[in-house]
Motif scaffolding. Sequence first.
Motif, PDB file in Angstrom:
ATOM      1  N   ARG A 128       0.810  -1.178   0.035  1.00 41.61           N
ATOM      2  CA  ARG A 128      -0.025   0.051   0.003  1.00 41.61           C
ATOM      3  C   ARG A 128       0.910   1.250  -0.056  1.00 41.61           C
ATOM      4  O   ARG A 128       0.270   2.376   0.024  1.00 41.61           O
ATOM      5  CB  ARG A 128      -0.765  -0.092   1.288  1.00 41.61           C
ATOM      6  CG  ARG A 128      -1.979  -1.056   1.373  1.00 41.61           C
ATOM      7  CD  ARG A 128      -2.963  -0.985   2.342  1.00 41.61           C
ATOM      8  NE  ARG A 128      -3.857  -2.251   2.340  1.00 41.61           N
ATOM      9  CZ  ARG A 128      -4.942  -2.149   3.012  1.00 41.61           C
ATOM     10  NH1 ARG A 128      -5.102  -1.228   4.121  1.00 41.61           N
ATOM     11  NH2 ARG A 128      -5.684  -3.236   3.105  1.00 41.61           N
ATOM     12  N   THR A 130       4.044   3.434  -1.718  1.00 43.55           N
ATOM     13  CA  THR A 130       4.983   3.856  -2.856  1.00 43.55           C
ATOM     14  C   THR A 130       6.129   3.335  -2.646  1.00 43.55           C
ATOM     15  O   THR A 130       6.799   3.344  -1.440  1.00 43.55           O
ATOM     16  CB  THR A 130       4.934   5.184  -3.430  1.00 43.55           C
ATOM     17  OG1 THR A 130       5.327   5.926  -2.493  1.00 43.55           O
ATOM     18  CG2 THR A 130       3.381   5.614  -3.693  1.00 43.55           C
ATOM     19  N   TYR A 171       4.101   1.241  -6.941  1.00 42.87           N
ATOM     20  CA  TYR A 171       3.780   0.345  -6.099  1.00 42.87           C
ATOM     21  C   TYR A 171       4.436  -0.888  -6.216  1.00 42.87           C
ATOM     22  O   TYR A 171       4.473  -1.245  -7.484  1.00 42.87           O
ATOM     23  CB  TYR A 171       2.347   0.205  -5.513  1.00 42.87           C
ATOM     24  CG  TYR A 171       1.597   1.494  -5.103  1.00 42.87           C
ATOM     25  CD1 TYR A 171       1.333   1.703  -3.967  1.00 42.87           C
ATOM     26  CD2 TYR A 171       1.005   2.484  -6.205  1.00 42.87           C
ATOM     27  CE1 TYR A 171       0.610   2.851  -3.389  1.00 42.87           C
ATOM     28  CE2 TYR A 171       0.305   3.455  -5.811  1.00 42.87           C
ATOM     29  CZ  TYR A 171       0.216   3.568  -4.151  1.00 42.87           C
ATOM     30  OH  TYR A 171      -0.398   4.877  -3.851  1.00 42.87           O
TER      31      TYR A 171
END
Length: 294
Positions: A128, A130, A171
Motif C-alpha cells: 500500500r 509507494t 507500488y
Amino acid sequence: MNMDDMDKLQPAPSDGPRDEPGAQGDIALELCALSKVYQLKRGMFKAPGEIRAVNDVSLRLYRGETLGLVGESGCGKSTLAKMLLGLLEPSSGNVLFNGREVDPGERKEHARHIQPIFQDPYSSLNPRKTVAEIVGLPLKIHGIGNGAERDKKVRQILDLVGMPERTYGQYPNQLSGGQRQRVAIARALILRPDVLICDEPTSALDVSVQAQILNLLLDLKAEFGLTYLFISHDLGVVEHLVDRVAVMNKGSIVELQTREKIFSDAQHPYTRMLLASALTPEPGRGLPELIGAA
C-alpha cells in the motif's frame, strides 16, 4: 552521482583478533553460545517435547568481510538471522555488536546498525506504499531529517541501486522481481547500517536477475565498506561471493573455514555431502559465470 550528502561507511582497521580460520579485522558481530528452543505440546498425558532450532552457536563476523552461512532448508539459518535482527529472542546465549551486548529492549537502535534483505522482495514490501515511501520510512521512524532532506536521501539511494526515477511513485505490484529486490536493498541501506543480513536474497529471482542483484551487492559492499552475513543454500553463489563459510546442520555450526579451504578440502562429512550434491553448471552458462561480469 554526487554522494556528498550520503555519509559513507568506512572500513575499520584490520588489527583485531584472528583466532578463527581466515579471520581478518575487528569483530563487528559476535554470537556467544546462541540457542533457540521451541517447546512442543504432546497432549494432556504426555510430557512436552522441544525442538532445538539453533543449538549453542558461537560465531564471529569480522568487519568488512562476507561470511557465508550454508545448510539445508530447516537447518536453522533463518532462525539464527531473526535472532541477530532482534525479531526472535534467544532461549540462551547472547549477541554482541561492536563488543557490546545487544539489549532486546533497544531493538530500534539495533536496527540502525544491522539491516535485513529477505528472500521474497514482494512479501517484505508494504503493497500500500509507494517505492519512495517504503525506502523513506526508516528515516521517518528514526526521526532523521525533515521532509525535504529525507526525500533527497531517498532519491540518492534509489539512484544508487539502479531504480529509474519513474518508479519512485509506483507500488510494489507494478515492479519486476529484480526491481522489488533493489527497493528492499535501498530500504536496508537508507540508515547507513554496518551489517547486512542477506537471507537468500536472490533465490526467488531468475538466474539473469540474480546475477544483477549479486553484482549490485558486491558494488555496494565496496562503496560503503559493508559487512555481510550471506545466508544461502546455493554453493555456487557462495563460492563466488564470500570470504569464509560456516556450515550449519541441525541447528549447529559443524564447520567453519575459508572459502578456499571449504571448497578444496572440506573436513566434515556433512560439508562434503553438500558439496557432492551441488550441481556444477556448464561453464559459461550458470549463475557463477555471470557474477562480476561487466
